[in-house]
Design a protein around this motif. Structure first.
Motif, PDB file in Angstrom:
ATOM      1  N   ALA A 156      37.556  29.047  49.691  1.00  0.00           N
ATOM      2  CA  ALA A 156      38.002  29.299  48.316  1.00  0.00           C
ATOM      3  C   ALA A 156      36.812  29.301  47.376  1.00  0.00           C
ATOM      4  CB  ALA A 156      39.002  28.232  47.894  1.00  0.00           C
ATOM      5  N   ASN A 157      36.651  30.410  46.649  1.00  0.00           N
ATOM      6  CA  ASN A 157      35.649  30.450  45.581  1.00  0.00           C
ATOM      7  C   ASN A 157      36.317  29.907  44.323  1.00  0.00           C
ATOM      8  OD1 ASN A 157      33.686  31.841  47.171  1.00  0.00           O
ATOM      9  ND2 ASN A 157      34.993  33.659  46.950  1.00  0.00           N
ATOM     10  N   ILE A 158      35.868  28.751  43.912  1.00  0.00           N
ATOM     11  CA  ILE A 158      36.543  28.096  42.774  1.00  0.00           C
ATOM     12  C   ILE A 158      35.768  28.426  41.492  1.00  0.00           C
ATOM     13  CG2 ILE A 158      37.463  25.918  41.881  1.00  0.00           C
ATOM     14  CD1 ILE A 158      38.392  26.087  44.673  1.00  0.00           C
ATOM     15  N   LEU A 159      36.472  28.945  40.513  1.00  0.00           N
ATOM     16  CA  LEU A 159      35.861  29.269  39.226  1.00  0.00           C
ATOM     17  C   LEU A 159      36.436  28.337  38.162  1.00  0.00           C
ATOM     18  CD1 LEU A 159      34.111  31.140  37.479  1.00  0.00           C
ATOM     19  CD2 LEU A 159      36.086  32.648  37.260  1.00  0.00           C
ATOM     20  N   ASP A 160      35.565  27.539  37.564  1.00  0.00           N
ATOM     21  CA  ASP A 160      36.003  26.601  36.516  1.00  0.00           C
ATOM     22  C   ASP A 160      35.923  27.330  35.170  1.00  0.00           C
ATOM     23  OD1 ASP A 160      36.658  24.445  35.007  1.00  0.00           O
ATOM     24  OD2 ASP A 160      34.769  23.373  35.285  1.00  0.00           O
ATOM     25  N   LEU A 161      37.060  27.805  34.684  1.00  0.00           N
ATOM     26  CA  LEU A 161      37.067  28.587  33.438  1.00  0.00           C
ATOM     27  C   LEU A 161      36.990  27.660  32.214  1.00  0.00           C
ATOM     28  CD1 LEU A 161      39.730  31.205  34.461  1.00  0.00           C
ATOM     29  CD2 LEU A 161      37.409  31.745  33.745  1.00  0.00           C
ATOM     30  N   PRO A 162      36.472  28.167  31.092  1.00  0.00           N
ATOM     31  CA  PRO A 162      36.388  27.310  29.894  1.00  0.00           C
ATOM     32  C   PRO A 162      37.779  26.816  29.461  1.00  0.00           C
ATOM     33  CG  PRO A 162      35.202  29.377  29.565  1.00  0.00           C
ATOM     34  CD  PRO A 162      35.961  29.527  30.832  1.00  0.00           C
ATOM     35  N   GLY A 163      37.788  25.619  28.887  1.00  0.00           N
ATOM     36  CA  GLY A 163      39.067  25.047  28.439  1.00  0.00           C
ATOM     37  C   GLY A 163      39.679  25.894  27.336  1.00  0.00           C
ATOM     38  N   THR A 164      40.981  26.141  27.443  1.00  0.00           N
ATOM     39  CA  THR A 164      41.665  26.936  26.414  1.00  0.00           C
ATOM     40  C   THR A 164      43.075  26.382  26.203  1.00  0.00           C
ATOM     41  OG1 THR A 164      42.435  29.139  25.853  1.00  0.00           O
ATOM     42  CG2 THR A 164      42.359  28.640  28.175  1.00  0.00           C
TER      43      THR A 164
ATOM     44  N   ASP B 182      35.033  31.366  24.238  1.00  0.00           N
ATOM     45  CA  ASP B 182      35.439  30.669  25.471  1.00  0.00           C
ATOM     46  C   ASP B 182      36.808  31.152  25.927  1.00  0.00           C
ATOM     47  OD1 ASP B 182      33.265  29.250  24.640  1.00  0.00           O
ATOM     48  OD2 ASP B 182      34.063  27.316  25.292  1.00  0.00           O
ATOM     49  N   GLU B 183      37.731  31.244  24.954  1.00  0.00           N
ATOM     50  CA  GLU B 183      39.093  31.645  25.307  1.00  0.00           C
ATOM     51  C   GLU B 183      39.149  33.120  25.696  1.00  0.00           C
ATOM     52  OE1 GLU B 183      41.523  28.326  22.691  1.00  0.00           O
ATOM     53  OE2 GLU B 183      41.258  30.323  21.859  1.00  0.00           O
ATOM     54  N   SER B 184      38.327  33.951  25.037  1.00  0.00           N
ATOM     55  CA  SER B 184      38.303  35.376  25.381  1.00  0.00           C
ATOM     56  C   SER B 184      37.880  35.573  26.832  1.00  0.00           C
ATOM     57  CB  SER B 184      37.329  36.114  24.466  1.00  0.00           C
ATOM     58  OG  SER B 184      37.741  35.984  23.140  1.00  0.00           O
TER      59      SER B 184
ATOM     60  N   LYS C 147      38.158  33.656  55.651  1.00  0.00           N
ATOM     61  CA  LYS C 147      38.805  34.535  54.675  1.00  0.00           C
ATOM     62  C   LYS C 147      38.496  34.001  53.274  1.00  0.00           C
ATOM     63  CE  LYS C 147      43.184  36.235  53.054  1.00  0.00           C
ATOM     64  NZ  LYS C 147      44.563  35.868  52.851  1.00  0.00           N
ATOM     65  N   ASN C 148      37.968  34.879  52.414  1.00  0.00           N
ATOM     66  CA  ASN C 148      37.616  34.448  51.060  1.00  0.00           C
ATOM     67  C   ASN C 148      38.769  34.660  50.086  1.00  0.00           C
ATOM     68  OD1 ASN C 148      34.763  33.591  50.588  1.00  0.00           O
ATOM     69  ND2 ASN C 148      34.453  35.371  51.923  1.00  0.00           N
ATOM     70  N   ILE C 149      39.018  33.659  49.292  1.00  0.00           N
ATOM     71  CA  ILE C 149      39.980  33.859  48.189  1.00  0.00           C
ATOM     72  C   ILE C 149      39.363  33.309  46.891  1.00  0.00           C
ATOM     73  CG2 ILE C 149      42.083  33.792  49.598  1.00  0.00           C
ATOM     74  CD1 ILE C 149      42.527  30.904  48.478  1.00  0.00           C
ATOM     75  N   ASN C 150      39.794  33.904  45.765  1.00  0.00           N
ATOM     76  CA  ASN C 150      39.328  33.414  44.454  1.00  0.00           C
ATOM     77  C   ASN C 150      40.368  32.473  43.856  1.00  0.00           C
ATOM     78  OD1 ASN C 150      36.958  34.862  44.447  1.00  0.00           O
ATOM     79  ND2 ASN C 150      37.884  36.659  43.462  1.00  0.00           N
ATOM     80  N   VAL C 151      39.877  31.329  43.427  1.00  0.00           N
ATOM     81  CA  VAL C 151      40.771  30.349  42.797  1.00  0.00           C
ATOM     82  C   VAL C 151      40.240  30.064  41.384  1.00  0.00           C
ATOM     83  CG1 VAL C 151      41.711  28.003  42.918  1.00  0.00           C
ATOM     84  CG2 VAL C 151      41.287  29.285  45.028  1.00  0.00           C
ATOM     85  N   ALA C 152      41.086  30.270  40.379  1.00  0.00           N
ATOM     86  CA  ALA C 152      40.656  29.993  38.995  1.00  0.00           C
ATOM     87  C   ALA C 152      41.237  28.664  38.535  1.00  0.00           C
ATOM     88  CB  ALA C 152      41.122  31.113  38.073  1.00  0.00           C
ATOM     89  N   LEU C 153      40.351  27.818  37.990  1.00  0.00           N
ATOM     90  CA  LEU C 153      40.812  26.544  37.405  1.00  0.00           C
ATOM     91  C   LEU C 153      40.951  26.752  35.902  1.00  0.00           C
ATOM     92  CD1 LEU C 153      38.669  23.690  38.985  1.00  0.00           C
ATOM     93  CD2 LEU C 153      41.139  23.838  38.940  1.00  0.00           C
ATOM     94  N   ILE C 154      42.186  26.632  35.434  1.00  0.00           N
ATOM     95  CA  ILE C 154      42.449  26.904  34.013  1.00  0.00           C
ATOM     96  C   ILE C 154      43.143  25.678  33.415  1.00  0.00           C
ATOM     97  CG2 ILE C 154      43.486  28.560  32.394  1.00  0.00           C
ATOM     98  CD1 ILE C 154      43.758  30.485  34.796  1.00  0.00           C
ATOM     99  N   GLY C 155      42.892  25.408  32.163  1.00  0.00           N
ATOM    100  CA  GLY C 155      43.591  24.285  31.530  1.00  0.00           C
ATOM    101  C   GLY C 155      43.099  24.035  30.115  1.00  0.00           C
TER     102      GLY C 155
END
Lengths: 41, 699
Positions: B55-63, B72-74, B4-12
């Motif tokens: 888990a598909n992990i997406l490393d989002l830009p630091g904000t 980056d924040e947008s 089962k695929n899930i999306n995980v966003a890494l935010i910080g």
């Protein structure tokens, strides 16, 4: 005579500057950040 | 069995170890690309979790927050607003640094309010013992309405527990932290009414953020609920304040820092610098060194500037063709400019020390240290920042009160900040101290003049907190705010930063005050050089007749004429009118004029006296200081600037408002003339009474 004229022009400029500074201050949108004393003195 | 695929966003926030967490979760299973159309790096990876979940992990830009100020924040906001995006997260991991939890939690509360299942990842847990930090995880989980993973991405601790939490993401509450309506009840109620099926906070972000939200509703929202840019900014500020109030309340119970058990060098140094006794001793020693140095090191350049302008003035009167303009230049403009430039060395040294303290990280310790005192006087620790900033200028200091959430605490801070000794008082203090306080030493090293200056700074700060205490009783402040200050690491000050700060501040002082002083000097010169009656026009004749019996030497005669003209000039007549009010304070009419003109800005005081004495003074003295020192009361024969009148003047300037710009900014920040008017009346009355008492006791 020329000296008097120039001196009185300087007086008018000085008065105009102070009146503009204290009574018709321009509104500014920018935030006062570093290095800017926000119109202090 | 299929995964089962899930999306995980890494935010910080930047520098919280988000990429380390990403690496720990994904290992080598990473892909690096760009977001469509922009050059912001997109890092994705996957990891296998228990229960056959991938888990598909997406490393989002630091904000730092969801208030976008960069591309980056947008990117982060666009993804979180758009449920149709194929990367829209099933669960968000907000990564925080245990040492900077307060700042990091702002972003967490915003993500949580989008009602995305959110796990709070507290990173760098291995530093907790070292820093004396303890967390009440159950309490934090309950009040932040989430599950918390305490990890150390550097050491790989807590990663398995984090994976288990991701698996159970559906059990995490999606309840928001902040009720969006509380930002502006009326506005949000109308929003809710117009868009009953939409999430309020999401609507709010769409309205406030200039992001590419690919949905028609954005136009609809903007059409019906347009607010001015400044109104939106004001509401955003209100939102941030409300979030920090919430965070402060939670951390007050959930986070404890016991610096006494911390083991690192920084903590050891903090233990000394913020010690309840040694902290203050060290702080006062540093202040002492600063004020001694300001006087000692400034002497030579100040004397040089003073004598240079005196020479320039003499040269102008001797070499330029005689006439009104030459007199204006030599007696008005040059002394006026000299009256401000002379203080460049002292201002530069003051800001050099302040910059060094700020750059080294010590200033934050001072704020923390002073917080303990402030609380006893009913103020928030946050009031310390404006009060300390007030040593530079009250204007930005009053603006800095905007981060005080409690309105009454903010109001009190605004009202008392002008008591702290700003840089504009320094020229007045310096010249008066130089005139009336002996340049001698106690115990061989303590310069009395430096000690006096330090005492004036202490009086200013002491009066500010005493006034705050009284106002606190009168205004009955309720609901204290909590003060959490982030202590930066100690570091060697960067020469470039210090130099830029000193140059900028000195330049602002000279160009800001200099223009006003120059203009006032010109006007004062005219007022001092022209007069209405016969006493002015026939000055020479009057002096001749009065001295028939005892003829004067040519120099004495010229001085007597200049004095007669000055006393009967416009400024002289104005000064004489107010003299009865100020003479009980030990001042003559010339000082009275200087006090009135310095209402525009305190430092005008010295420039005014320089101009007045240049017009009507003796030819024997050339420098400003010498002219002031030579000034004698014609009736009593006593020096005008003696110990009693000098102390009276110092105290007058310590307490008096004397700054039109400060009144203007108080009006702007309080949105009422009532408060600046009260401030002016109270401070002026206090200044007058204290100066009166001081002179009457000391004369």
């Amino acid at each position: 005579m020329i000296q008097e004229i120039i001196a009185f022009i300087i007086l008018i400029l000085a008065l105009a500057f102070l009146i503009r500074k204290f009574f018709f201050k321009k509104k500014s949108d920018k935030n006062c950040g570093s290095g800017d004393n926000c119109g202090c003195s | 069995m299929s995964l089962k695929n899930i999306n995980v966003a890494l935010i910080g926030n930047p520098n919280v170890g988000k990429t380390s967490v990403f690496n720990q979760l994904t290992g080598l299973n990473q892909q690096v690309g760009n977001y469509p159309g922009i050059t912001v790096e997109k890092k994705m990876g996957f990891c296998k979790l228990p229960n056959n979940i991938k888990a598909n992990i997406l490393d989002l830009p630091g904000t730092y927050s969801l208030n976008a100020s960069s591309i980056d924040e947008s990117v982060v906001i666009e993804l979180l607003l758009n449920k149709n995006d194929r990367l829209y997260p099933d669960v968000a991991l907000v990564v925080t640094d245990v040492e900077n939890l307060k700042r990091n939690l702002l972003l967490y509360t915003q993500i949580k309010d989008l009602e995305i299942p959110t796990i709070l990842v507290i990173n760098m847990a291995d530093r907790m013992e070292h820093k004396g930090i303890t967390l009440d995880i159950p309490y934090l989980e309950e009040h932040l309405k989430t599950k918390i993973a305490l990890i150390s991405s550097r050491k790989g601790h807590g990663i398995e527990e984090l994976k288990n939490l991701i698996v159970s993401y559906k059990t995490i509450s999606s309840e928001p932290c902040l009720n969006a309506s509380s930002i502006d009840v009326e506005y949000f109620n109308s929003l809710r009414h117009a868009f009953p099926n939409q999430l309020l906070y999401k609507l709010w972000l769409v309205i406030t953020q200039d992001v590419n939200f690919l949905n028609l509703e954005r136009n609809e929202i903007h059409g019906s609920f347009t607010k001015s840019h400044s109104d939106l900014k004001r509401l955003q500020q209100k939102e941030t304040i409300k979030r920090y109030q919430f965070i402060n309340d939670v951390l007050k119970e959930g986070l404890k820092v016991d610096s006494s058990v911390a083991k690192d060098f920084r903590s050891k140094l903090d233990r000394v610098l913020t010690h309840k006794i040694w902290g203050y001793v060290i702080f006062f020693l540093i202040l002492f060194v600063i004020f001694q140095s300001i006087f000692e090191w400034s002497k030579i350049p100040m004397d040089f500037i003073d004598s240079t302008f005196a020479t320039l003035s003499t040269m102008a009167s001797e070499h330029l063709p005689s006439g009104v303009l030459t007199n204006l230049i030599s007696q008005g403009i040059i002394p006026g400019i000299g009256g401000i430039l002379i203080f460049i060395p002292q201002i530069a040294f003051l800001f050099l020390f302040i910059s060094l303290l700020e750059e080294s990280g010590y200033m934050s310790r001072v704020v923390f240290l002073m917080d303990k005192i402030m609380r006893r006087f009913g103020l928030s620790g946050k009031s310390v920042v404006p009060l300390i900033s007030g040593t530079a200028c009250a204007i930005p200091a009053i603006m800095a009160t905007r981060n005080i959430e409690n309105w009454k605490e903010r109001l009190i801070t605004i009202l008392v900040t002008p008591f702290t000794t700003c840089s504009a008082r320094l020229p007045v203090y310096a010249i008066i101290i130089g005139l009336v306080i002996p340049d001698t030493y106690v115990l061989g090293i303590l310069n009395i003049q430096g000690l006096t200056l330090m005492l004036l700074y202490v009086i200013g700060f002491g009066t500010a907190i005493l006034a705050a205490y009284i106002l606190n009783l009168i205004l009955k402040v309720k609901g204290k705010t909590f003060f959490v200050v982030e202590m930066p690491n100690y570091k060697l000050p960067m020469f470039k930063n210090v130099a830029i700060n000193v140059i900028e501040k000195t330049k602002a002082f000279v160009s800001g005050a200099g223009k006003i002083i120059l203009a006032i000097s010109v006007i004062l010169w005219f007022l001092a050089s022209y007069g209405p009656g016969k006493q002015f026009k026939n000055a020479e004749q009057i002096i001749k007749e009065n001295t028939k019996a005892h003829p004067l030497s040519p120099t004495e005669f010229n001085n007597a004429v200049a004095s007669q003209k000055l006393e009967n000039s416009y400024i002289g007549l104005m000064g004489k009118t107010i003299e009865p009010v100020i003479s009980p304070l030990g001042y003559d009419w010339k000082i009275g004029i200087a006090i009135i003109s310095s209402f525009a800005a305190r430092e005008v005081f010295v420039g005014t006296l320089a101009t007045i004495y240049s017009v009507g003074g003796t030819d024997n003295e050339t420098t400003i200081k010498n002219k002031m020192a030579a000034e004698v009361n014609p009736i009593t024969g006593q020096k005008i600037f003696n110990f009693a009148s000098g102390i009276s003047l110092l105290l007058f300037y310590a307490f008096a408002m004397q700054c039109a710009s400060t009144l203007a900014i108080t009006k702007k920040e309080t949105n009422s003339w009532k408060w600046p008017a009260g401030q002016l009346v109270f401070m002026s009355t206090l200044a007058y009474l204290v100066a009166l008492i001081a002179f009457q006791i000391l004369k």
